[in-house]
Write an enzyme that holds these catalytic residues in place. Structure first.
Site, PDB file in Angstrom:
ATOM      1  N   PHE A 119      39.531  19.608  51.641  1.00  0.00           N
ATOM      2  CA  PHE A 119      40.126  19.401  52.961  1.00  0.00           C
ATOM      3  C   PHE A 119      39.360  20.143  54.054  1.00  0.00           C
ATOM      4  O   PHE A 119      39.829  20.237  55.178  1.00  0.00           O
ATOM      5  CB  PHE A 119      41.608  19.817  52.958  1.00  0.00           C
ATOM      6  CG  PHE A 119      41.863  21.221  52.470  1.00  0.00           C
ATOM      7  CD1 PHE A 119      41.857  22.271  53.362  1.00  0.00           C
ATOM      8  CD2 PHE A 119      42.093  21.475  51.136  1.00  0.00           C
ATOM      9  CE1 PHE A 119      42.073  23.562  52.923  1.00  0.00           C
ATOM     10  CE2 PHE A 119      42.325  22.761  50.685  1.00  0.00           C
ATOM     11  CZ  PHE A 119      42.310  23.812  51.574  1.00  0.00           C
ATOM     12  N   GLU A 120      38.187  20.674  53.697  1.00  0.00           N
ATOM     13  CA  GLU A 120      37.367  21.324  54.730  1.00  0.00           C
ATOM     14  C   GLU A 120      36.023  20.591  54.855  1.00  0.00           C
ATOM     15  O   GLU A 120      35.927  19.619  55.559  1.00  0.00           O
ATOM     16  CB  GLU A 120      37.219  22.807  54.406  1.00  0.00           C
ATOM     17  CG  GLU A 120      38.570  23.519  54.560  1.00  0.00           C
ATOM     18  CD  GLU A 120      38.531  24.970  54.144  1.00  0.00           C
ATOM     19  OE1 GLU A 120      38.334  25.822  55.008  1.00  0.00           O
ATOM     20  OE2 GLU A 120      38.710  25.234  52.935  1.00  0.00           O
ATOM     21  N   MET A 121      35.012  21.028  54.123  1.00  0.00           N
ATOM     22  CA  MET A 121      33.712  20.375  54.290  1.00  0.00           C
ATOM     23  C   MET A 121      33.407  19.357  53.189  1.00  0.00           C
ATOM     24  O   MET A 121      32.522  18.518  53.352  1.00  0.00           O
ATOM     25  CB  MET A 121      32.618  21.438  54.379  1.00  0.00           C
ATOM     26  CG  MET A 121      32.820  22.345  55.595  1.00  0.00           C
ATOM     27  SD  MET A 121      31.775  23.814  55.600  1.00  0.00           S
ATOM     28  CE  MET A 121      30.292  23.162  56.357  1.00  0.00           C
TER      29      MET A 121
END
Lengths: 122, 389
Positions: free
Chosen positions: B162-164
């Protein structure tokens, strides 16, 4: 002014951009825009053609524009413009040239606008 | 460039993606969280010692020491420059749209100014992006302290779904294919190999340069009484006295590296957003939390230690440059320092045992705010933006 930055990893993003511009050629850009962004919108070719029919467009012309990727060059120019101004996130605001990334509430945007107005008056 | 009505959107339907999985969260702790009362005892002792003395190093605040650097990752100009370049390079994300600087923006206090951090497209994060100011001084990283070094921390966001959402094997090859990067890795490490360990080491080296040490408080602690205005000095006295802030926000970095359960309210917005629920359950799942599918709140440090005393405990953040790093708390629930001070003044969240009501007057709360804003804000960080090869 409208620019298109279809997201490269979404299956139907490019064709949806083509659809909006093809509908715009027939005077129904915003109507198509609203259908594209409606919850549950079906964005594959068949779904887009159905939207065109729903809007009363010349479906044959619309489908030909889609299949021929009539607006590809324009969309590619828009994408290059986005890269040139380091625009990657949605939403991104440019307020008097100041870049603001991400969802922002009213108070945050007001503060930025007020700061820019104060700076402009100096 | 003056504004534009540049309208971009990521339209389209969800497509299946291969998601990276967060590495198993380490439960091992080198030392137990420090209890607030330990800080209080120290403060009492210091207050006794300083009666009639000077203000410097009063009540747990002290000059910021030199940046600690691990022996196995010494700082060199070449490595820092490589780290700077990687920090701003969007190649480090799976879809090429996000760099470290997206969420740790130098122009936003090395945060992103949002309640919860920016997220990979179609997902939502669940915690606030922390500032990187003085991150070199932290003994543990992340709100829950799951990483013990910057080198260990650096790769988590790259891999996080859910980030990079990047694949580390892939990004190694991606960087190896860029001659300029090969040359930079050679300059920094003595050989051209591009490895995830070296990526993390370079990022850590750059992050160790992001130091705030020229705030008015630093001059004040060095003996310049006039470095703080009268209002800020009043706030400082409250900070180290009645407000008991320095019980936890102590030392040179105004943080005790401990974890405290203040019972910060959950965000109502999170309850409505299924994407946040998915993120929360995912993190709990990979952390070995058995009831992850019904988890409705952020367990904080508990996910790391499985110690019930750590339920909803989060790491004490530095307060340096706090005026630049709104919103506040692990979930960004408070938009302003006024809200944070009011929360602490009323004794924190329901049921917590870490804080008790302070009984501050309105004037005292304002003095505290003045100290935090005036006293802890240094010069604008001068970060040079690199040319990405």
């Amino acid at each position: 002014m409208i620019k298109n930055v279809p997201y490269k990893y979404r299956d139907y993003s490019h064709i949806a951009a083509e659809a909006s511009l093809a509908a715009g050629d027939q005077g129904k850009y915003w109507e198509m825009h609203d259908l594209l962004l409606a919850p549950g919108a079906r964005l594959d070719r068949e779904g887009l053609v159905q939207m065109a029919a729903k809007l009363g467009l010349d479906v044959k012309r619309f489908a030909a524009d889609l299949d021929g990727m009539k607006h590809k060059d324009l969309i590619e120019r828009d994408k290059a413009l986005a890269v040139s101004i380091d625009l990657y996130e949605t939403p991104t605001y440019f307020i008097n040239g100041r870049k603001v990334v991400g969802n922002r509430d009213f108070d945050y945007l007001k503060k930025v606008i007020d700061e820019e107005l104060a700076g402009a008056k100096r | 460039m003056r504004s534009g009505s540049v309208r971009g959107r990521r339209c389209g339907v969800l497509s299946l993606r291969t998601s990276s999985v967060l590495p198993a969260v380490r439960a091992a702790e080198s030392s137990p969280p420090r209890h607030p009362s330990a800080g209080l005892r120290l403060i009492v002792l210091l207050l006794v010692l300083m009666i009639g003395g000077t203000t410097a190093s009063a009540a747990g605040l002290e000059a910021l020491p030199a940046v600690p650097v691990p022996a196995n990752n010494p700082q060199t100009p070449e490595k820092i420059e490589l780290g700077r370049t990687l920090f701003f390079d969007r190649r480090l994300s799976g879809d090429g749209t996000t760099s470290c600087a997206s969420c740790h923006n130098p122009e936003q206090g090395f945060g992103d100014g949002q309640a919860i951090s920016l997220s990979y497209p179609t997902t939502r994060n669940w915690r606030n992006a922390q500032t990187l100011f003085n991150v070199a001084y932290q003994q543990r990283l992340f709100h829950d302290g799951r990483a013990a070094s910057l080198e260990e921390q650096a790769l988590f966001p790259l891999m996080s779904a859910f980030e990079m959402n990047q694949n580390l094997d892939f990004v190694e090859e991606e960087l190896r294919s860029v001659p300029e990067y090969v040359a930079m890795f050679t300059g920094a490490f003595g050989s051209p190999d591009v490895t995830r360990e070296r990526i993390a080491m370079a990022l850590a080296a750059f992050e160790r340069t992001l130091v705030s040490r020229e705030a008015p408080l630093d001059r004040f602690l060095a003996g310049d009484e006039q470095a703080l205005s009268a209002a800020a000095r009043a706030g400082y006295a409250l900070f180290t006295g009645k407000g008991r802030c320095s019980s936890c926000h102590a030392g040179g970095n105004l943080a005790d590296d401990g974890f405290h359960a203040l019972n910060v309210p959950e965000s109502p917005e999170f309850e409505r957003d299924p994407r946040v629920a998915a993120t929360r359950r995912f993190v709990a799942k990979v952390s070995g939390f058995e009831e992850y599918r019904t988890l409705a709140e952020d367990p904080g440090r508990y996910l790391v230690t499985k110690d019930k005393r750590d339920w909803k405990a989060f790491r004490t953040p530095t307060l340096r440059e706090i005026a630049r790093t709104a919103p506040y708390m692990h979930n960004g629930i408070f938009a302003t320092l006024e809200e944070v001070i009011a929360f602490v003044d009323r004794g924190g969240g329901e049921g917590n045992t870490a804080l008790r009501p302070l009984g501050l007057t309105g004037g005292e709360r304002e003095a505290l705010r003045t100290f935090l804003v005036e006293g802890l804000t240094g010069p604008e960080p001068a970060v040079r933006f690199p040319k990405i090869p």
